[in-house]
Design a protein around this motif. Structure first.
Motif, short mmCIF file in Angstrom:
data_model
loop_
_atom_site.label_atom_id
_atom_site.label_comp_id
_atom_site.label_asym_id
_atom_site.label_seq_id
_atom_site.Cartn_x
_atom_site.Cartn_y
_atom_site.Cartn_z
N ALA A 94 0.53 6.35 -6.99
CA ALA A 94 0.59 4.91 -7.22
C ALA A 94 1.74 4.29 -6.43
O ALA A 94 1.60 3.22 -5.82
N TYR A 95 2.87 4.99 -6.44
CA TYR A 95 4.01 4.54 -5.63
C TYR A 95 3.64 4.54 -4.15
O TYR A 95 3.94 3.60 -3.41
N LEU A 96 2.98 5.61 -3.70
CA LEU A 96 2.59 5.70 -2.29
C LEU A 96 1.62 4.58 -1.92
O LEU A 96 1.70 4.01 -0.83
N ALA A 97 0.70 4.26 -2.81
CA ALA A 97 -0.22 3.15 -2.55
C ALA A 97 0.54 1.85 -2.37
O ALA A 97 0.18 1.02 -1.51
N LYS A 98 1.58 1.65 -3.16
CA LYS A 98 2.41 0.44 -3.04
C LYS A 98 3.16 0.43 -1.72
O LYS A 98 3.20 -0.59 -1.01
N VAL A 99 3.77 1.56 -1.36
CA VAL A 99 4.48 1.67 -0.09
C VAL A 99 3.54 1.37 1.07
O VAL A 99 3.85 0.58 1.97
N ALA A 100 2.38 2.01 1.05
CA ALA A 100 1.43 1.84 2.16
C ALA A 100 0.94 0.41 2.26
O ALA A 100 0.79 -0.13 3.38
N ALA A 101 0.69 -0.24 1.13
CA ALA A 101 0.25 -1.64 1.18
C ALA A 101 1.32 -2.53 1.80
O ALA A 101 1.02 -3.43 2.59
N ALA A 151 -6.25 1.06 -6.19
CA ALA A 151 -5.14 0.13 -5.97
C ALA A 151 -5.43 -0.83 -4.84
O ALA A 151 -5.13 -2.04 -4.94
N TRP A 152 -6.02 -0.32 -3.77
CA TRP A 152 -6.23 -1.13 -2.57
C TRP A 152 -7.46 -2.03 -2.65
O TRP A 152 -7.58 -2.98 -1.88
N THR A 153 -8.36 -1.73 -3.56
CA THR A 153 -9.58 -2.55 -3.66
C THR A 153 -9.56 -3.49 -4.86
O THR A 153 -10.26 -4.50 -4.85
N THR A 154 -8.76 -3.18 -5.88
CA THR A 154 -8.72 -4.03 -7.08
C THR A 154 -7.35 -4.62 -7.36
O THR A 154 -7.23 -5.53 -8.18
N GLY A 155 -6.31 -4.09 -6.73
CA GLY A 155 -4.96 -4.57 -6.99
C GLY A 155 -4.24 -3.85 -8.10
O GLY A 155 -3.07 -4.13 -8.38
N SER A 156 -4.90 -2.90 -8.74
CA SER A 156 -4.25 -2.08 -9.77
C SER A 156 -5.00 -0.76 -9.88
O SER A 156 -6.10 -0.61 -9.34
N ALA A 157 -4.38 0.20 -10.58
CA ALA A 157 -5.01 1.51 -10.72
C ALA A 157 -4.75 2.05 -12.12
O ALA A 157 -3.64 1.93 -12.65
N THR A 158 -5.78 2.67 -12.68
CA THR A 158 -5.68 3.34 -13.97
C THR A 158 -6.43 4.67 -13.87
O THR A 158 -7.59 4.69 -13.44
N LEU A 159 -5.76 5.73 -14.22
CA LEU A 159 -6.40 7.05 -14.20
C LEU A 159 -5.69 7.96 -15.18
O LEU A 159 -4.47 8.12 -15.13
N ASP A 160 -6.45 8.56 -16.07
CA ASP A 160 -5.92 9.58 -16.98
C ASP A 160 -6.40 10.93 -16.46
O ASP A 160 -7.39 11.48 -16.93
N VAL A 171 -0.59 -3.09 -7.74
CA VAL A 171 -0.29 -3.00 -6.31
C VAL A 171 -0.66 -4.34 -5.68
O VAL A 171 -1.79 -4.57 -5.26
N GLN A 172 0.30 -5.23 -5.69
CA GLN A 172 0.14 -6.55 -5.10
C GLN A 172 1.34 -6.82 -4.18
O GLN A 172 2.46 -6.47 -4.53
N PRO A 173 1.11 -7.40 -3.03
CA PRO A 173 -0.21 -7.80 -2.53
C PRO A 173 -1.04 -6.60 -2.12
O PRO A 173 -0.50 -5.54 -1.80
N GLN A 174 -2.34 -6.77 -2.15
CA GLN A 174 -3.22 -5.74 -1.64
C GLN A 174 -3.07 -5.66 -0.12
O GLN A 174 -2.53 -6.57 0.51
#
Length: 334
Positions: A94-101, A151-160, A171-174
């Motif tokens: 999730a952090y990496l998705a934020k960094v990459a965005a 994260a990149w298609t909806t702006g957030s992520a949830t996974l158990d 993760v905004q901005p996308q």
């Protein structure tokens, strides 16, 4: 065929002899070369590693990939920027998705996400990550890619998940790029890695003999059929180690110079192993004249290779090989 080039960052002893204070300028100069308006290079790449190879060195540099991603994104304007490939377990996904965005925004939408399960045990353990089994590393890859895609298609992520748990990670901005940052799944594992690629990848990255490449391509096709995804929409890429010369004597001289450069740092046994990659002419190497290399790549193109990412061990010291490849090889394959 499309073409990318690696910028040396120290990982393969490709900045030795250059003062550390001069490393960034060396890398930046090559980035500016790749980014030039008339450049044939579509993309520039680094590796995601912390310690040198083939011998981990306590004194030689390996610059960190995502710091370089941000720096290159800000200092170029045309060329696409990527890593081949980011190790999923080195950073929370999730952090990496934020960094990459964020890097995608800095670049104006030019980021490529290379991602894989990771393999370099020495640095895993040195950095305190342990060294999980292959099934766990690939399980982390699968869950991490799902988190990034969300994260990149909806702006957030949830996974158990088994390995990662995120609950409404924003993760905004996308990313700037519609649909999110292109995902390159690196590795040719047939039961898991290529199955992940079939579901999520815009690109794959694996290497092997022509026969191996063809076989893995068919495995990927079968996974796509089962997943209901379009095999033809996935660009298959390979990474190549390149030593190119105007004739056989020039090629031999370049190999000798590379060997002389690394030998003081590696010692005789490791130097022999290091150079064997180039002198043996294996499936991951392109060593020879422009005509030799064009013939090798034409064969791969007929088998479906759409993108070649090329590493030049001389690049920090001598740009003539890069320039010869750009002027003689690329035009013949475009």
């Amino acid at each position: 065929m499309r073409f990318g080039m690696f910028v040396p960052q120290g990982w393969r002893y490709d900045l030795v002899g250059i003062e550390p204070a001069e490393h960034w300028q060396t890398m930046l100069s090559l980035a500016e070369y790749a980014d030039a308006p008339d450049s044939v290079w579509e993309s520039m790449w680094v590796y995601d590693h912390f310690h040198t190879t083939p011998v981990p060195s306590a004194t030689e540099a390996t610059h960190e990939a995502w710091s370089l991603m941000a720096a290159f994104a800000a200092s170029t304007s045309r060329v696409r920027v990527g890593q081949m490939c980011t190790c999923m377990s080195y950073r929370n996904p999730a952090y990496l998705a934020k960094v990459a965005a964020t890097v995608d925004h800095v670049s104006g939408g030019r980021l490529e996400m290379g991602i894989g399960g990771g393999w370099y045990e020495y640095e895993w353990r040195a950095y305190g990550y342990g060294f999980p089994s292959i099934p766990e590393r690939l399980g982390r890859l699968r869950e991490g890619v799902e988190i990034m895609r969300q994260a990149w298609t909806t702006g957030s992520a949830t996974l158990d998940g088994t390995y990662y748990q995120v609950d409404g990670a924003i993760v905004q901005p996308q990313p700037v790029q519609p649909g999110g940052i292109p995902i390159w799944i690196a590795g040719g594992g047939e039961k898991v890695t290529l199955k992940i690629a079939a579901k999520y990848a815009s690109y794959t990255n694996f290497v092997g003999s022509p026969e191996v490449f063809t076989h893995k391509s068919e495995v990927l096709r079968a996974h796509c059929e089962k997943a209901g995804t379009d095999f033809e929409a996935i660009t298959r890429s390979s990474e190549f180690f390149v030593v190119i010369g105007t004739d056989a004597a020039d090629v031999a001289a370049r190999l000798d110079r590379i060997e002389a450069r690394v030998a003081p740092y590696l010692g005789p046994d490791a130097t022999e192993r290091f150079m064997a990659e180039y002198r043996a002419g294996g499936p991951a190497t392109l060593v020879g004249t422009p005509d030799d290399i064009v013939a090798r790549l034409e064969e791969r193109s007929r088998l479906g290779l759409g993108y070649a990412i090329n590493y030049f061990p001389e690049a920090a010291y001598d740009r003539s090989g890069l320039e010869l490849f750009a002027s003689e090889v690329v035009p013949a394959l475009r």
